[in-house]
Design an enzyme around this catalytic site. Sequence first.
Site, mmCIF file in Angstrom:
data_model
loop_
_atom_site.group_PDB
_atom_site.id
_atom_site.type_symbol
_atom_site.label_atom_id
_atom_site.label_comp_id
_atom_site.label_asym_id
_atom_site.label_seq_id
_atom_site.Cartn_x
_atom_site.Cartn_y
_atom_site.Cartn_z
ATOM 1 N N HIS A 1 -9.636 2.100 -0.636
ATOM 2 C CA HIS A 1 -8.075 1.937 -0.641
ATOM 3 C C HIS A 1 -7.595 1.452 -1.881
ATOM 4 O O HIS A 1 -7.952 0.393 -2.384
ATOM 5 C CB HIS A 1 -7.857 0.976 0.666
ATOM 6 C CG HIS A 1 -6.330 0.941 0.845
ATOM 7 N ND1 HIS A 1 -5.431 1.438 0.058
ATOM 8 C CD2 HIS A 1 -5.719 0.323 1.723
ATOM 9 C CE1 HIS A 1 -4.286 1.387 0.685
ATOM 10 N NE2 HIS A 1 -4.136 0.564 1.596
ATOM 11 N N HIS B 1 -3.103 8.007 6.105
ATOM 12 C CA HIS B 1 -3.336 6.513 5.595
ATOM 13 C C HIS B 1 -4.831 6.065 5.939
ATOM 14 O O HIS B 1 -5.650 5.921 5.028
ATOM 15 C CB HIS B 1 -2.160 5.519 6.050
ATOM 16 C CG HIS B 1 -2.463 4.060 5.183
ATOM 17 N ND1 HIS B 1 -2.283 4.204 3.774
ATOM 18 C CD2 HIS B 1 -2.411 3.077 5.704
ATOM 19 C CE1 HIS B 1 -2.305 3.010 3.402
ATOM 20 N NE2 HIS B 1 -2.412 2.228 4.453
ATOM 21 N N CYS C 1 0.709 -1.174 0.060
ATOM 22 C CA CYS C 1 0.015 0.043 -0.060
ATOM 23 C C CYS C 1 0.891 1.350 0.075
ATOM 24 O O CYS C 1 0.435 2.299 -0.181
ATOM 25 C CB CYS C 1 -1.070 -0.161 1.204
ATOM 26 S SG CYS C 1 -1.775 -1.618 1.265
#
Lengths: 85, 404, 350
Positions: free
Chosen positions: B331, B296, B163
């Site tokens: 995401h 995040h 990520c």
Amino acid sequence: MEELKQKLKVQIIEALNLQDTRPEDIDDNAALFGDGLGLDSIDSLELMVLLERQYQIKVEDPREGRKILQSVQSMAEFIQSKQPA
Amino acid sequence: MAERVFITGLGMITAIGDDVADNLRSLRAQESGLGFTRQLDTIYKEVLPVAEVKHTTAELLAMAGMTGREGFTRTTLLGLIAMQEALKHAGVSDVQDEVTGFINASTVGGMCDTENVYFDIADPEKTGDFLNYIDTLDCADCTQRIADTIGFDGPITTISTACSSSANALMYGARLIKAGLVRRVVCGGTEALTRFTLNGFNSLKNIDKRPCRPFDQDRNGLNLGEGAAYLVLESESLVKERNATILATLDGYANTNEAFHPTAPSPEGDGAYAAMKTAMEMGGCIPADIQYVNVHGTATLSNDVAEGMALQRLFGENVPKFSSTKPFTGHTLAAAGGIEAIYSVLAISHQIIFPNLHFKDKMEELYITPETQLVEQYPVRHVLSNSFGFGGNNASLLISKYEG
Amino acid sequence: MKGKCYIQGMAAITPQHTFEGDPMAQPMVVTHGNMLSCAEPDYRSFIAPNSLRRMTRVLKMGLTASLKCLQDSGIAVPGAIVTGTGKGSLQDTERFIKEIRDYQEKALNPTPFIQSTYNAVNGLIALQQKCTQYNNTFVHRGFSFEHALLDSMLLLHEGTADVLAGAFDEITTEHFFIKGRIGHWKKETISNDKLYDHPSPGTISGEGAVFFALTPVVTTQSYAQIGGLQMLYKPSPEKLNIALPKFLQQHGLQAADIDLVLTGENADTNHAHYYEILNGYPQLPFKHLSGDYETVGAFAMWLAAQILKHQQIPSQWFPMLQQQPAKLRNILIYNHFFGEQHTFMLLHAV
């Protein structure tokens, strides 16, 4: 119940590839995680998969899972409570 | 002395918009991109919300100007569309007028298409057009197809650190410029939704069946998204030479590792703390200089605790406004760092802070809460953008207003 | 870019016996078949059983090679970990794709998904060595290792004291079949020791995990100095032709200064013509030892460093060697991956 616990131990060893562990090494009430068998959170997810694949029991919430997966004893009790008598 | 690195072009496509302007419009309108998939063949079609780009792959092919071409995966096409916008925005009509690098990021390459034909590919009994997709199995395919279409002639590579991939791509690009190896490099990432990643995160019991709610006490996981985002980075000397418009500067960045667990951060957020602190200090900032943190904020149980603890440790009682934009875009894994870096630039250029949607209750572990309102005319000069991932990979970028 | 880069330690798990003992004294491993597999060590000396039980092959190979490399260098916690891999853990990717199908997306084990992520090996190394510093993974075919190396050299230049840099790739029978469908491998079945007797379309496949500990300072322990690195993406013949003399010139060298070129020549007639730029150079091919794969450049660098350290070419691995070179100061590596990613690497004796 005893039979179920025996079976569970064999299944746990196989699912988690605990190569140097024999079923008789696992105490019914010993903690599976942390200091006991030394399992971690990924193992706990794998054990939930075991419950689903072998016993058709789905555990949705990881927090609930943690309680069920404390020991072989707690797992066996949970399985029994979910199965028709 | 190493040259400063400037951001001179932006390009993106996400579930909330086909370009940067469209994304900004949706952010302002507080319109989330979450919904159910129309493209993925999965049993979770109407169970797990995702933030999907609202076009079929055939439509994307046309949007990228590639109609009739074979072997272009959805990953590649999303990337190509964002890339075309970024270069146009930077006023670069020919990338070969200056040696230009391309640092891409991808987590599963062309899996979106290969997973549908994999068993045919692996079956000796079968043959057909699907053989065109064999090369798309890896992460380099999308990078090279984009590079070949555009004509990049500088350094070209692909980064995969889960990520944090595209944040690391930006960092690597900036370092190539600072080392004097290249004066212009386009960095970012591309990610298409796949059955593979959806089932992967679901097997980790990390996906919320509701729209994700970052930093909320009742959060229960993330929603996946797809998209692509690229930023054009140029050296100070090149910017001056060609009189390019500077959108923002990339003065600080850091990459740290948790060394704690394969998929979970340390509960105190050690890696997140170190990444933010190092990025900030590299850019010559102190905590009071930061006006906004694009966190995040995946809304998984563990990320938000760790990241929140790190914010509290770094900023103490004066935590700047912060929000997760993942309730808008989902995401987007390898694209997330790029998308959120662009949002950080927009926060600076439009003096705006984006709301953290779906937040209701403060987390019991933290004393801080995210910004829930759209804040306009806010004096944003320095933004931290966080990307944290599997394998303990953490990255923070410091994006600042250009003030000479 | 200024600054120097020395190899302080290294370790390699490859189809040859490169991991233990004196690798330069080992006989060549000959495999009949077009898929070379690694000679794997006993992982239990490096990884605790509790950690080992979940790991698939390339994770074990990568982690073990990295740990042995650190041991060899005397560095416990490196200042950064940077790797390259073309394919990551293929076994885990294949397994997860199959489980999604076989279990119809229900009750899936997360382990293959976690381990299929390309940075999984990096995470394991960081975890095992408690390395909380810079950590990066490049996944770009024939540039994967080389960009990891470039990143490492940048880090040293920026002031990092030492970097663990490496590469890993595996091959599976399923993937061997898949890549065979687009002509990667030879149609005829051969032995690796006879590779160059079979010029034809395609080559033989391989795998390996190779790690280096890099520092900006030379010590008595240093294997070699990494002097230069260049990557060329799909170069035209004209561009490639001028690139080599230019690369040497940038490093103050001429063709005559190169004592040996290790070439990626792999008997694949589809892409053999590129190696014509080496005409006139003293050269040896190495892919009969490793097979071909994305990050084979790391093995070539290991080989070059061994040769420079020992000042000798292991003749049992290179039966085509006519005589040992008079001197071994500068070794050039030229490789390309199926004609797309071309790389030059320059190593000097210390």
